[in-house]
Scaffold this motif. Structure first.
Motif, short mmCIF file in Angstrom:
data_model
loop_
_atom_site.label_atom_id
_atom_site.label_comp_id
_atom_site.label_asym_id
_atom_site.label_seq_id
_atom_site.Cartn_x
_atom_site.Cartn_y
_atom_site.Cartn_z
N ASN A 65 0.83 -1.20 0.00
CA ASN A 65 0.00 0.00 0.00
C ASN A 65 0.86 1.25 0.00
OD1 ASN A 65 -2.56 -1.36 0.18
ND2 ASN A 65 -2.04 -1.84 2.30
N LYS A 66 0.30 2.34 -0.51
CA LYS A 66 1.02 3.60 -0.54
C LYS A 66 1.26 4.11 0.88
CE LYS A 66 -0.70 5.22 -5.01
NZ LYS A 66 -1.35 6.34 -5.74
N ALA A 67 2.42 4.69 1.09
CA ALA A 67 2.69 5.38 2.36
C ALA A 67 1.96 6.72 2.31
CB ALA A 67 4.19 5.58 2.55
N VAL A 68 1.56 7.21 3.48
CA VAL A 68 0.79 8.44 3.54
C VAL A 68 1.66 9.59 4.05
CG1 VAL A 68 -1.19 9.60 4.58
CG2 VAL A 68 -1.35 7.18 3.96
N ALA A 92 5.11 15.13 6.97
CA ALA A 92 5.69 14.00 7.69
C ALA A 92 5.26 12.70 7.02
CB ALA A 92 5.24 14.02 9.15
N GLY A 93 6.09 11.68 7.17
CA GLY A 93 5.73 10.36 6.67
C GLY A 93 6.63 9.83 5.57
N TYR A 94 7.70 10.58 5.27
CA TYR A 94 8.62 10.10 4.24
C TYR A 94 9.29 8.80 4.66
CZ TYR A 94 8.40 14.75 2.07
OH TYR A 94 7.98 15.91 1.47
N VAL A 95 9.54 7.93 3.70
CA VAL A 95 10.28 6.70 3.94
C VAL A 95 11.75 6.96 3.61
CG1 VAL A 95 10.59 4.31 3.21
CG2 VAL A 95 8.29 5.26 3.46
N ASN A 96 12.60 6.54 4.52
CA ASN A 96 14.05 6.74 4.36
C ASN A 96 14.37 8.20 4.10
OD1 ASN A 96 14.35 3.93 4.69
ND2 ASN A 96 14.00 3.58 2.52
N SER A 97 15.08 8.50 3.04
CA SER A 97 15.49 9.89 2.77
C SER A 97 14.89 10.39 1.46
CB SER A 97 17.02 9.97 2.70
OG SER A 97 17.51 9.09 1.71
N GLU A 98 13.66 10.04 1.20
CA GLU A 98 13.04 10.35 -0.09
C GLU A 98 12.43 11.75 -0.17
OE1 GLU A 98 11.90 5.95 -1.73
OE2 GLU A 98 10.33 7.10 -0.75
N THR A 99 12.70 12.62 0.80
CA THR A 99 12.05 13.93 0.83
C THR A 99 12.26 14.73 -0.44
OG1 THR A 99 13.97 14.85 1.94
CG2 THR A 99 12.15 14.14 3.33
N SER A 100 13.42 14.63 -1.06
CA SER A 100 13.72 15.46 -2.22
C SER A 100 13.25 14.85 -3.53
CB SER A 100 15.23 15.73 -2.29
OG SER A 100 15.92 14.51 -2.46
N THR A 101 12.85 13.59 -3.50
CA THR A 101 12.48 12.91 -4.74
C THR A 101 11.00 12.59 -4.85
OG1 THR A 101 12.97 10.75 -3.78
CG2 THR A 101 14.77 11.86 -4.94
N VAL A 102 10.27 12.73 -3.75
CA VAL A 102 8.87 12.31 -3.74
C VAL A 102 7.93 13.42 -4.17
CG1 VAL A 102 6.98 11.58 -2.25
CG2 VAL A 102 9.21 10.50 -2.04
N ALA A 127 -3.20 23.38 0.52
CA ALA A 127 -3.51 23.17 -0.90
C ALA A 127 -3.04 21.79 -1.32
CB ALA A 127 -2.82 24.24 -1.74
N ALA A 128 -3.62 21.28 -2.38
CA ALA A 128 -3.25 19.95 -2.85
C ALA A 128 -1.80 19.92 -3.31
CB ALA A 128 -4.17 19.53 -3.99
N GLY A 129 -1.11 18.88 -2.95
CA GLY A 129 0.29 18.72 -3.36
C GLY A 129 0.40 17.87 -4.60
N THR A 130 1.56 17.88 -5.19
CA THR A 130 1.83 17.09 -6.38
C THR A 130 2.93 16.09 -6.08
OG1 THR A 130 1.28 18.99 -7.77
CG2 THR A 130 2.51 17.20 -8.80
N LEU A 131 2.66 14.84 -6.40
CA LEU A 131 3.63 13.79 -6.10
C LEU A 131 4.41 13.40 -7.34
CD1 LEU A 131 1.48 11.46 -3.82
CD2 LEU A 131 3.50 12.74 -3.15
N ALA A 132 5.71 13.22 -7.15
CA ALA A 132 6.55 12.74 -8.24
C ALA A 132 6.66 11.23 -8.21
CB ALA A 132 7.94 13.37 -8.14
N ALA A 133 6.27 10.62 -7.11
CA ALA A 133 6.38 9.17 -6.97
C ALA A 133 5.01 8.58 -6.63
CB ALA A 133 7.38 8.81 -5.88
N SER A 134 4.76 7.38 -7.12
CA SER A 134 3.45 6.75 -6.92
C SER A 134 3.39 5.95 -5.62
CB SER A 134 3.13 5.84 -8.10
OG SER A 134 4.12 4.82 -8.20
N ASN A 135 4.44 6.00 -4.81
CA ASN A 135 4.46 5.22 -3.57
C ASN A 135 3.81 5.94 -2.40
OD1 ASN A 135 5.84 3.02 -4.71
ND2 ASN A 135 7.78 4.07 -4.49
N TYR A 136 3.33 7.17 -2.63
CA TYR A 136 2.77 7.97 -1.55
C TYR A 136 1.40 8.53 -1.93
CZ TYR A 136 7.49 8.10 0.46
OH TYR A 136 8.70 7.76 1.00
N SER A 137 0.63 8.84 -0.91
CA SER A 137 -0.59 9.63 -1.08
C SER A 137 -0.57 10.72 0.00
CB SER A 137 -1.84 8.75 -0.93
OG SER A 137 -1.89 8.20 0.38
#
Length: 192
Positions: A65-68, A92-102, A127-137
């Motif tokens: 499942n997607k991380a939130v 909050a809720g990033y996995v590992n160090s993905e803050t700059s890529t998600v 406001a709604a955010g935009t995700l670069a990766a499909s592993n999060y919502s």
């Protein structure tokens, strides 16, 4: 890619041998999706385990499942008449160090919608955010903008002399309000 496998049972244990099934597995991909192939890595333990070999199950699939990411609007405090402060949010809720890529266009997460007017408390909605990766919502937590009363001062007041009448009431005139915002209609009623 670690997968949790449950519900398996051993078939073929002889007599009363003590053999325990230890279940484990590995997803073929670490990305969020459904029907991901899972390789079983089960093992045996117990006093009778050395008498057996283990055939791993095949055709297993599982879901990641997607991380939130929780976007929380920061609370702000101003005095009536002040400009709206820069609105910010924490994520909050990033996995590992993905803050700059998600998150792509992360600035959009700090642009929050707020409606305010008079003294009071107003919701700040991220406001709604935009995700670069499909592993999060995203999930959003509103903050608040607290607008406090503005202090006005009185300038130029004069006390009018009066003839003794046995009372302490004083007549004050000539005062003017300092600090009224914009075209607000505020009337000074003087007494003393």
């Amino acid at each position: 890619t670690a997968a949790t496998i449950t519900g398996g049972s051993l078939v073929g244990v002889v007599n009363s041998d003590v053999v325990t099934l230890n279940q484990a597995g590995t997803f073929a991909s670490a990305n969020a999706a459904s029907s991901i192939a899972v390789t079983a890595n089960n093992s045996l333990s117990g006093t009778g385990a050395s008498n057996y070999s283990l055939t791993q199950p095949i055709g297993l699939t599982g879901t990641i499942n997607k991380a939130v990411l929780t976007v929380t609007a920061d609370n702000k405090y101003i005095t009536y008449g002040d400009a709206i402060p820069t609105l910010t949010a924490t994520i909050a809720g990033y996995v590992n160090s993905e803050t700059s890529t998600v998150v792509s266009g992360a600035a959009s997460l700090s642009t929050l919608g707020v409606q305010y007017g008079n003294v009071g408390s107003y919701a700040i909605t991220p406001a709604a955010g935009t995700l670069a990766a499909s592993n999060y919502s995203f999930t959003y937590v509103a903050g608040s903008l607290a607008v406090a009363q503005k202090a006005l001062t009185v300038s130029g007041s004069t006390v009018v002399a009066k003839t003794y009448d046995g009372g302490t009431a004083a007549t004050i005139t000539g005062g003017s309000l300092v600090g009224v915002v914009n075209s607000d209609v505020v009337t000074l009623n003087q007494a003393g």
